[in-house]
Design a protein around this motif. Structure first.
Motif, short mmCIF file in Angstrom:
data_model
loop_
_atom_site.label_atom_id
_atom_site.label_comp_id
_atom_site.label_asym_id
_atom_site.label_seq_id
_atom_site.Cartn_x
_atom_site.Cartn_y
_atom_site.Cartn_z
N GLN A 206 48.98 45.55 38.61
CA GLN A 206 48.02 44.47 38.86
C GLN A 206 46.88 44.51 37.84
O GLN A 206 46.42 43.47 37.36
CB GLN A 206 47.47 44.57 40.29
N MET A 207 46.42 45.74 37.52
CA MET A 207 45.35 45.85 36.52
C MET A 207 45.84 45.39 35.16
O MET A 207 45.08 44.79 34.38
CB MET A 207 44.86 47.29 36.45
N ALA A 208 47.12 45.68 34.85
CA ALA A 208 47.68 45.24 33.57
C ALA A 208 47.72 43.72 33.49
O ALA A 208 47.67 43.15 32.40
CB ALA A 208 49.08 45.82 33.38
N ARG A 209 47.79 43.07 34.66
CA ARG A 209 47.79 41.60 34.69
C ARG A 209 46.37 41.03 34.70
O ARG A 209 46.19 39.81 34.72
CB ARG A 209 48.55 41.10 35.92
N GLY A 210 45.38 41.94 34.74
CA GLY A 210 44.00 41.46 34.64
C GLY A 210 43.18 41.59 35.90
O GLY A 210 41.98 41.28 35.89
N ASP A 211 43.79 42.06 37.00
CA ASP A 211 43.05 42.22 38.25
C ASP A 211 42.41 43.61 38.28
O ASP A 211 43.04 44.58 38.67
CB ASP A 211 43.98 42.03 39.45
N LEU A 212 41.15 43.69 37.88
CA LEU A 212 40.47 44.98 37.79
C LEU A 212 39.83 45.40 39.10
O LEU A 212 39.16 46.44 39.15
CB LEU A 212 39.39 44.92 36.70
#
Length: 480
Positions: A206-212
């Motif tokens: 999810q972080m790799a998709r931009g959800d930090l």
């Protein structure tokens, strides 16, 4: 699925359990087999003793085959075995088996030979005739301390191997049940172990998709728990850095847009409207001021970028900061005089050395004093002092300017933060000077804070840099 950690862990548990059960079964089977055979040997050996004693009395005279055979048959019925009695020439004198017996024949066996030498003969072998395992035991027969014959007993071990077979089947069932139990335990433990890893994997994706905003629950204090905690710390720092970067880009864009807008208006006005020479000069002066403002902003941004390469490009040296501080203050005296501000300083002739990048220390002094001059009205004072205490070198910049309210003091070191934005832009500030100072001081292992002056007028910035321990300083001098 086959390559998953869960499958590998479960397979590992099952294989380990299988290996343990196979080794345990083999060891237990061997141990029980040896125990039962030893026990059977002791039983047969004890049973042969009274036969030997009675047969000895019969062999003192001419042996009676019928009497001796009756003796062998009677004991054979009691111990459920075949009993043969031989003389010292290994000739069978009595056999418990009446039909098809061996009376009168010679029985050449190693067990009998050993008994004739005064020892007990013993063997375990598979009988091809009866298709079963049998034990043969031979003991000597004494008459007046002379060996006159032997008692040879052959007994079946079928019961023992039947019991061992039953035990083997029970062990096989136990092995199967243990494998099922190990598989269930393995699946449970693998799920418990891999669940947080799967959560980490999902959060990372999810972080790799931009959800930090992703966080994972910390359910233990083991290695995986510490990994989850570090992941959350990393995610939090990354989110904060991203937020700061976005704010930085937004603020930088805003700061650049203001002078660019002014330049656009000034240039269009000069093109579209006829201007007197005096007005044209005024417009050009305004353009020059806006360009200077943009240059200062760009230089400040470049300074912040250069700080990220401190460890890679700048050389940290052991140095006395007095010359650097004095030279910087002398350079700023002209600017202070132009604003009719008194700039004085109290600096010792020398101080204990510190590890520092000198051009960055110069920038710290310049930015702090330059700020003090900017926000101190004409007729004010700026005083700089440098002193050392047992552990720190302390630089203080005090002014009689407008001061900084208490609620703003923790934020003045943030990038583009201004207490009074209108007054700051009017004074030519970029909002980056104090943040550059803060970054430099932090990278030197120091501290910086702002407080009120003792009389409550103006502000006082205090910078503390760690001194080099005497032993380390002496070692560095010796190396040089």
């Amino acid at each position: 699925m086959v390559n998953s950690i869960r499958t590998k862990l479960t397979a590992t548990y099952v294989i380990l359990m299988l290996a343990v059960m196979v080794l345990t079964s083999f060891f237990l089977h061997s141990l029980l087999e040896q125990y039962y055979i030893d026990h059977q040997y002791e039983t047969v050996s004890r049973a042969a003793m009274p036969i030997s004693e009675l047969a000895g009395s019969y062999l003192r005279t001419t042996p009676d085959v019928v009497t001796i055979s009756n003796l062998a048959e009677g004991f054979a019925q009691q111990i459920n075995a075949r009993v043969l009695i031989t003389d010292h020439r290994q000739r069978v004198l009595g056999d418990s088996l009446r039909v098809g017996g061996m009376v009168g024949s010679t029985l050449e066996r190693e067990e009998i030979e050993a008994a004739l030498e005064g020892e007990e003969g013993r063997s375990v072998q598979f009988s091809q005739q009866s298709q079963q395992w049998v034990m043969q035991v031979a003991v000597p027969i004494y008459s007046e301390e002379n060996i006159v014959g032997t008692v040879f007993i052959s007994t079946s071990l079928a019961f023992i191997y039947q019991v061992l077979g039953d035990i083997s089947r029970l062990l096989q069932i136990a092995t199967v049940l243990s494998l099922l139990f190990a598989a269930l335990i393995g699946i449970y433990l693998a799920q418990r172990l891999t669940r947080p890893i799967e959560a980490l994997t999902g959060a990372t994706e999810q972080m790799a998709r931009g959800d930090l905003s992703q966080r994972v629950p910390v359910r233990s204090k083991d290695e995986i728990g510490r990994l989850a905690k570090q992941f959350n710390n990393m995610a939090e720092r990354l989110q904060e850095m991203t937020r700061q970067l976005r704010e930085f880009v937004a603020n930088a864009s805003h700061e650049m847009r203001t002078p660019l807008t002014s330049l656009n208006i000034l240039v269009k006005s000069m093109r579209e409207y006829p201007l007197e020479e005096e007005e044209r000069e005024e417009f050009l002066e305004d353009i020059d001021q806006e360009l200077e403002r943009m240059i200062r902003l760009v230089e400040s941004l470049l300074d912040l970028t250069r700080l990220d390469r401190l460890a890679a490009e700048d050389t940290v040296a052991m140095a006395d900061l007095v010359p650097t501080v004095v030279n910087t203050l002398e350079m700023l005296k002209k600017k202070a005089l132009e604003k009719e501000i008194s700039l004085d300083y109290t600096v010792p002739e020398e101080t204990a050395p510190v590890f520092a990048v000198l051009h960055q220390i110069k920038q710290v002094v310049f930015n702090l004093v330059d700020n003090a001059i900017k926000y101190t009205p004409a007729g004010g004072q700026v005083h700089v002092s440098l002193k050392q205490d047992p552990n720190w070198l302390v630089l203080t910049v005090a002014d009689t300017g407008i001061g900084i309210p208490a609620e703003h003091r923790e934020k003045v070191f943030e990038r583009f933060y201004r207490v009074d934005k209108a007054r700051s832009r009017e004074a030519g500030g970029t909002g980056l000077g104090l943040s550059i100072v803060y970054e430099i001081v932090q990278r030197h292992g120091g501290q910086i804070f702002v407080e009120d002056n003792d009389d409550g007028i103006g502000s006082r910035f205090v910078v503390k840099l760690p001194l080099i321990p005497e032993a380390e300083a002496a070692q560095s001098v010796n190396k040089n």
